[in-house]
Design a protein around this motif. Structure first.
Motif, PDB file in Angstrom:
ATOM      1  N   TRP A   1       0.833  -1.211   0.000  1.00 42.24           N
ATOM      2  CA  TRP A   1       0.000   0.000   0.000  1.00 42.24           C
ATOM      3  C   TRP A   1       0.862   1.254   0.000  1.00 42.24           C
ATOM      4  CZ3 TRP A   1      -5.013  -0.418   3.433  1.00 42.24           C
ATOM      5  CH2 TRP A   1      -5.761  -1.506   2.988  1.00 42.24           C
ATOM      6  N   ILE A   2       1.997   1.159   0.681  1.00 41.62           N
ATOM      7  CA  ILE A   2       3.010   2.226   0.649  1.00 41.62           C
ATOM      8  C   ILE A   2       4.259   1.626   0.021  1.00 41.62           C
ATOM      9  CG2 ILE A   2       4.476   3.754   2.037  1.00 41.62           C
ATOM     10  CD1 ILE A   2       2.272   3.868   4.120  1.00 41.62           C
ATOM     11  N   ALA A   3       4.863   2.346  -0.912  1.00 41.61           N
ATOM     12  CA  ALA A   3       6.044   1.823  -1.587  1.00 41.61           C
ATOM     13  C   ALA A   3       7.170   1.579  -0.590  1.00 41.61           C
ATOM     14  CB  ALA A   3       6.504   2.807  -2.660  1.00 41.61           C
ATOM     15  N   ARG A   4       7.840   0.438  -0.766  1.00 38.57           N
ATOM     16  CA  ARG A   4       8.980   0.147   0.107  1.00 38.57           C
ATOM     17  C   ARG A   4      10.194   0.918  -0.398  1.00 38.57           C
ATOM     18  NH1 ARG A   4      11.110  -5.750   2.321  1.00 38.57           N
ATOM     19  NH2 ARG A   4      12.753  -4.890   3.675  1.00 38.57           N
ATOM     20  N   ARG A   5      10.740   1.724   0.451  1.00 41.42           N
ATOM     21  CA  ARG A   5      11.904   2.534   0.143  1.00 41.42           C
ATOM     22  C   ARG A   5      12.997   2.209   1.149  1.00 41.42           C
ATOM     23  NH1 ARG A   5       7.323   5.719  -0.606  1.00 41.42           N
ATOM     24  NH2 ARG A   5       7.102   6.483  -2.755  1.00 41.42           N
ATOM     25  N   PRO A   6      14.231   2.691   0.927  1.00 44.26           N
ATOM     26  CA  PRO A   6      15.339   2.280   1.798  1.00 44.26           C
ATOM     27  C   PRO A   6      15.041   2.422   3.286  1.00 44.26           C
ATOM     28  CG  PRO A   6      16.197   3.477  -0.071  1.00 44.26           C
ATOM     29  CD  PRO A   6      14.693   3.582  -0.151  1.00 44.26           C
ATOM     30  N   PHE A   7      14.877   1.274   3.923  1.00 41.78           N
ATOM     31  CA  PHE A   7      14.766   1.120   5.374  1.00 41.78           C
ATOM     32  C   PHE A   7      13.461   1.631   5.981  1.00 41.78           C
ATOM     33  CE2 PHE A   7      19.578   1.636   4.990  1.00 41.78           C
ATOM     34  CZ  PHE A   7      19.774   0.277   4.832  1.00 41.78           C
ATOM     35  N   ASN A   8      12.455   2.039   5.166  1.00 37.61           N
ATOM     36  CA  ASN A   8      11.220   2.497   5.812  1.00 37.61           C
ATOM     37  C   ASN A   8      10.487   1.351   6.496  1.00 37.61           C
ATOM     38  OD1 ASN A   8      10.241   1.308   3.454  1.00 37.61           O
ATOM     39  ND2 ASN A   8       8.877   3.018   2.916  1.00 37.61           N
ATOM     40  N   ALA A   9      10.600   0.123   5.955  1.00 34.02           N
ATOM     41  CA  ALA A   9       9.973  -1.020   6.620  1.00 34.02           C
ATOM     42  C   ALA A   9      10.693  -1.331   7.930  1.00 34.02           C
ATOM     43  CB  ALA A   9       9.984  -2.239   5.703  1.00 34.02           C
ATOM     44  N   GLU A  10      12.025  -1.336   7.900  1.00 30.52           N
ATOM     45  CA  GLU A  10      12.793  -1.674   9.100  1.00 30.52           C
ATOM     46  C   GLU A  10      12.601  -0.641  10.205  1.00 30.52           C
ATOM     47  OE1 GLU A  10      15.065  -3.753   5.765  1.00 30.52           O
ATOM     48  OE2 GLU A  10      13.934  -1.893   6.044  1.00 30.52           O
ATOM     49  N   VAL A  11      12.558   0.643   9.833  1.00 35.23           N
ATOM     50  CA  VAL A  11      12.406   1.675  10.864  1.00 35.23           C
ATOM     51  C   VAL A  11      11.039   1.583  11.526  1.00 35.23           C
ATOM     52  CG1 VAL A  11      12.314   4.158  11.308  1.00 35.23           C
ATOM     53  CG2 VAL A  11      14.086   3.233   9.801  1.00 35.23           C
ATOM     54  N   THR A  12       9.996   1.425  10.737  1.00 35.40           N
ATOM     55  CA  THR A  12       8.652   1.315  11.332  1.00 35.40           C
ATOM     56  C   THR A  12       8.535   0.038  12.174  1.00 35.40           C
ATOM     57  OG1 THR A  12       7.877   0.359   9.224  1.00 35.40           O
ATOM     58  CG2 THR A  12       7.482   2.707   9.590  1.00 35.40           C
ATOM     59  N   LEU A  13       9.145  -1.049  11.701  1.00 38.54           N
ATOM     60  CA  LEU A  13       9.139  -2.273  12.512  1.00 38.54           C
ATOM     61  C   LEU A  13       9.908  -2.062  13.804  1.00 38.54           C
ATOM     62  CD1 LEU A  13       8.500  -5.295  12.836  1.00 38.54           C
ATOM     63  CD2 LEU A  13      10.601  -5.796  11.561  1.00 38.54           C
ATOM     64  N   GLY A  14      11.042  -1.367  13.717  1.00 35.20           N
ATOM     65  CA  GLY A  14      11.829  -1.107  14.919  1.00 35.20           C
ATOM     66  C   GLY A  14      11.064  -0.294  15.947  1.00 35.20           C
ATOM     67  N   ILE A  15      10.289   0.687  15.484  1.00 33.00           N
ATOM     68  CA  ILE A  15       9.478   1.483  16.414  1.00 33.00           C
ATOM     69  C   ILE A  15       8.407   0.617  17.062  1.00 33.00           C
ATOM     70  CG2 ILE A  15       7.878   3.428  16.615  1.00 33.00           C
ATOM     71  CD1 ILE A  15       9.346   4.658  14.176  1.00 33.00           C
ATOM     72  N   ALA A  16       7.718  -0.173  16.240  1.00 42.92           N
ATOM     73  CA  ALA A  16       6.619  -1.004  16.742  1.00 42.92           C
ATOM     74  C   ALA A  16       7.104  -2.035  17.756  1.00 42.92           C
ATOM     75  CB  ALA A  16       5.912  -1.694  15.575  1.00 42.92           C
ATOM     76  N   LEU A  17       8.304  -2.571  17.555  1.00 40.26           N
ATOM     77  CA  LEU A  17       8.838  -3.565  18.480  1.00 40.26           C
ATOM     78  C   LEU A  17       9.611  -2.929  19.633  1.00 40.26           C
ATOM     79  CD1 LEU A  17      10.213  -6.256  15.977  1.00 40.26           C
ATOM     80  CD2 LEU A  17       8.045  -6.285  17.227  1.00 40.26           C
ATOM     81  N   GLY A  18      10.313  -1.842  19.348  1.00 40.68           N
ATOM     82  CA  GLY A  18      11.197  -1.250  20.340  1.00 40.68           C
ATOM     83  C   GLY A  18      10.473  -0.590  21.493  1.00 40.68           C
TER      84      GLY A  18
END
Length: 332
Positions: free
Chosen positions: A218-235
């Motif tokens: 739904w949102i284009a995957r760009r450099p590290f946007n998936a990892e950063v949002t996952l890191g916030i959700a888990l961190g």
């Protein structure tokens, strides 16, 4: 949170050896949790020890004593290893007087994307530059009650980067304007009140929804946007839960070696690359981690502990006697 910090350092190290988890970079996820922890710890430190503008210089000195001893050790070690063992490499090309001079203050490392430094000597150092920028700002945000405004402004920058209106990697991961709110989530977790609880819970949920939107397309995957949002959700929930645990000596021991592991794994990788230039299989990865743990234990004991005594002296109030000297030096 010592064991958690060591785990995060290990994730950063293995990510630099090419390890991914289900297509995601675990090092980026780990760095986001480091930012949350930093916000938590700095808020605790300032509120308990440096909660007046006149004490800000002591806070900055405290942070210098925290970051510099091991950074200097491993930066110099990396320079020596590169010079003697890796001639003709991109790392060797980075060994210029100008680049060393701009890297040593640490802060410029966080702006390497603008050509201020070349980060190959100690690549993980860019995040220390980001940390230093946060340290410079956080006392003012706390003492002058500006966290809310800064949080909202940072979220706006982050969303613009995540959606591609700004450079996603630079403004959504590496520069303070886009990640300040992540640090501040950790800040809000310290002595969390009702409003703060709503802010961090909403942020964690929103980050999880953004992550799902990215991985489903739904949102284009760009450099590290998936990892950063996952890191916030888990961190956020991880730091919240771990902050409730009681002190344990083993946990402290593991936390003590985490910073060294974060810094020195590249030095170890450079040495192994010179003698065994092979792919990072399980044996090589385990060897890097074992050596990294060993060197980190030694550097903590012989390099960081002496500085730790001085930091405790500052926090106990002894630093007030040197404040007039700091002010006179600044005035001069």
């Amino acid at each position: 949170m010592g064991a958690f910090r060591l785990l995060l350092a290990v994730l950063v190290a293995i990510s630099h050896m090419g390890v991914t988890v289900w297509g995601f970079n675990p090092g980026v996820v780990a760095v986001v949790s480091f930012l949350i922890i930093s916000g938590f710890v700095m808020t605790s430190l300032i509120e308990r020890n440096y909660n007046a503008p006149t004490q800000f210089p002591l806070f900055y000195l405290d942070r210098v004593l925290r970051l510099y001893p091991q950074f200097l050790l491993y930066f110099v070690s990396s320079c020596a290893v590169i010079y003697f063992l890796l001639p003709g490499t991109p790392q060797a090309a980075a060994l210029t007087v100008e680049n060393i001079a701009t890297s040593l203050p640490i802060v410029p490392l966080g702006f390497y994307m603008f050509g201020i430094t070349v980060p190959e000597i100690l690549p993980a150092g860019w995040s220390l530059g980001l940390e230093m920028c946060f340290y410079l700002l956080i006392p003012f945000l706390l003492v002058y009650r500006l966290r809310g405004v800064a949080f909202a402004a940072s979220v706006a920058v982050f969303l613009s980067a995540t959606l591609g209106y700004l450079n996603t990697d630079v403004y959504g991961y590496r520069l303070l304007p886009g990640v300040l709110f992540i640090f501040l989530c950790g800040s809000y977790l310290y002595r969390m009140r009702a409003r703060a609880g709503v802010i961090v819970a909403t942020t964690a949920i929103a980050a999880a929804l953004l992550f799902l939107a990215i991985v489903t397309g739904w949102i284009a995957r760009r450099p590290f946007n998936a990892e950063v949002t996952l890191g916030i959700a888990l961190g956020i929930p991880a730091v919240f839960l771990l902050s409730k645990l009681k002190y344990h000596r083993i946990d402290e021991l593991l936390g003590n070696i985490s910073y060294g592991v974060f810094l020195n794994h590249f030095v170890v990788m450079y040495v192994l690359r010179a003698f065994w230039p092979v792919a990072y299989d399980a044996t090589i990865i385990n060897s890097v981690l074992l050596l990294s743990f060993t060197f980190s234990g030694l550097s903590y004991y012989f390099v960081e502990r002496p500085a730790l005594k001085l930091r405790h002296f500052l926090r106990a109030g002894g630093g007030r006697s040197i404040l007039p000297h700091l002010h006179n030096t600044t005035a001069a």
